[in-house]
Write a protein that holds these residues in place. Structure first.
Motif, short mmCIF file in Angstrom:
data_model
loop_
_atom_site.label_atom_id
_atom_site.label_comp_id
_atom_site.label_asym_id
_atom_site.label_seq_id
_atom_site.Cartn_x
_atom_site.Cartn_y
_atom_site.Cartn_z
N GLU A 82 -52.83 -12.65 0.40
CA GLU A 82 -53.45 -12.10 1.60
C GLU A 82 -54.65 -11.26 1.20
OE1 GLU A 82 -50.33 -9.75 3.27
OE2 GLU A 82 -49.36 -11.47 4.20
N ASP A 122 -54.97 -21.22 5.38
CA ASP A 122 -54.34 -22.01 6.44
C ASP A 122 -53.55 -23.15 5.79
OD1 ASP A 122 -53.61 -23.39 8.68
OD2 ASP A 122 -55.60 -23.34 9.60
N THR A 142 -57.36 -18.36 7.90
CA THR A 142 -56.94 -17.82 9.19
C THR A 142 -57.01 -16.31 9.13
OG1 THR A 142 -55.44 -19.70 9.51
CG2 THR A 142 -55.09 -17.79 10.91
N TYR A 144 -55.98 -12.79 10.84
CA TYR A 144 -55.01 -12.15 11.73
C TYR A 144 -55.48 -10.73 11.99
CZ TYR A 144 -52.05 -16.02 10.26
OH TYR A 144 -51.57 -17.27 10.00
N THR A 146 -54.65 -7.14 14.10
CA THR A 146 -53.67 -6.38 14.89
C THR A 146 -54.27 -5.04 15.27
OG1 THR A 146 -52.65 -5.46 12.90
CG2 THR A 146 -51.67 -7.47 13.79
N SER A 155 -51.94 -8.45 18.89
CA SER A 155 -52.53 -9.23 17.79
C SER A 155 -53.24 -10.45 18.33
CB SER A 155 -51.44 -9.66 16.81
OG SER A 155 -50.54 -10.54 17.44
N THR A 156 -54.12 -10.97 17.50
CA THR A 156 -54.79 -12.23 17.80
C THR A 156 -55.04 -12.94 16.48
OG1 THR A 156 -56.57 -13.27 19.06
CG2 THR A 156 -57.16 -11.35 17.75
N VAL A 157 -55.22 -14.24 16.57
CA VAL A 157 -55.41 -15.08 15.39
C VAL A 157 -56.67 -15.89 15.58
CG1 VAL A 157 -54.42 -16.95 14.02
CG2 VAL A 157 -52.92 -15.22 15.01
N GLU A 159 -58.69 -19.05 13.62
CA GLU A 159 -58.76 -20.02 12.55
C GLU A 159 -60.22 -20.30 12.25
OE1 GLU A 159 -56.55 -23.42 13.83
OE2 GLU A 159 -54.64 -22.36 13.72
#
Length: 168
Positions: A82, A122, A142, A144, A146, A155-157, A159
């Motif tokens: 990460e 991803d 991807t 992420y 928060t 939260s939202t993601v 790509e």
């Protein structure tokens, strides 16, 4: 004819009629105010989500400025890796999972809301058959994001992908 007579009458309205009409008007106004309150909270939440998506886009653009091969190889060799993005001394800084985050660094803050950004590879895209053909110039990631408002975490993601310097 009777309607004209009522309007031209000097008797006026009784107290009960006035109170009843005020009660009905109050009920109607309360219902419409509830609508505006919900619309405001919905708009406010969408504003914060839009800011979060923009933060994610900026983070991916920041990552894309780094060495493509180093980023790609790090994510490929450690599939659970990460990458976190923070603001340190008024500029973006990236921290890998095992890195210690400097105490002077803070999450990205917009309109007094702190957005925490984490970027991962991803895995679904990496498993696709044609990935080996495009891996030398394209790497899917991807983002992420928060944020917390009133004790509730949102939260939202997003790509996206980074491209090699060779094709930019």
């Amino acid at each position: 004819m009777k309607f004209k007579k009522v309007l031209s009458s000097s008797k006026g309205l009784t107290l009960i009629e006035v109170l009843l009409s005020l009660t009905i008007l109050g009920i109607i106004l309360m219902g419409s105010m509830k609508f505006f309150s919900q619309a405001y909270s919905y708009t406010n939440m969408n504003q914060k989500k839009t800011a979060a998506i923009n933060v994610a886009r900026n983070a991916l653009m920041y990552i894309e400025k780094d060495n493509f091969i180093v980023i790609r190889d790090t994510f490929e060799n450690k599939t659970d890796e990460e990458l976190s993005i923070y603001i340190c001394k008024d500029k973006y800084s990236k921290f890998w999972k095992e890195d210690d985050i400097d105490s002077s660094c803070n999450p990205i803050k917009i309109n007094n809301v702190e957005y925490k950004v984490m970027i991962r590879a991803d895995k679904d895209e990496l498993d696709k058959v044609n990935y080996n053909e495009i891996r030398s110039y394209y790497f899917p990631l991807t983002a992420y994001v928060t944020w917390t408002i009133n004790g509730k975490e949102n939260s939202t993601v997003l790509e996206g992908a980074i491209k090699s310097e060779d094709i930019r």
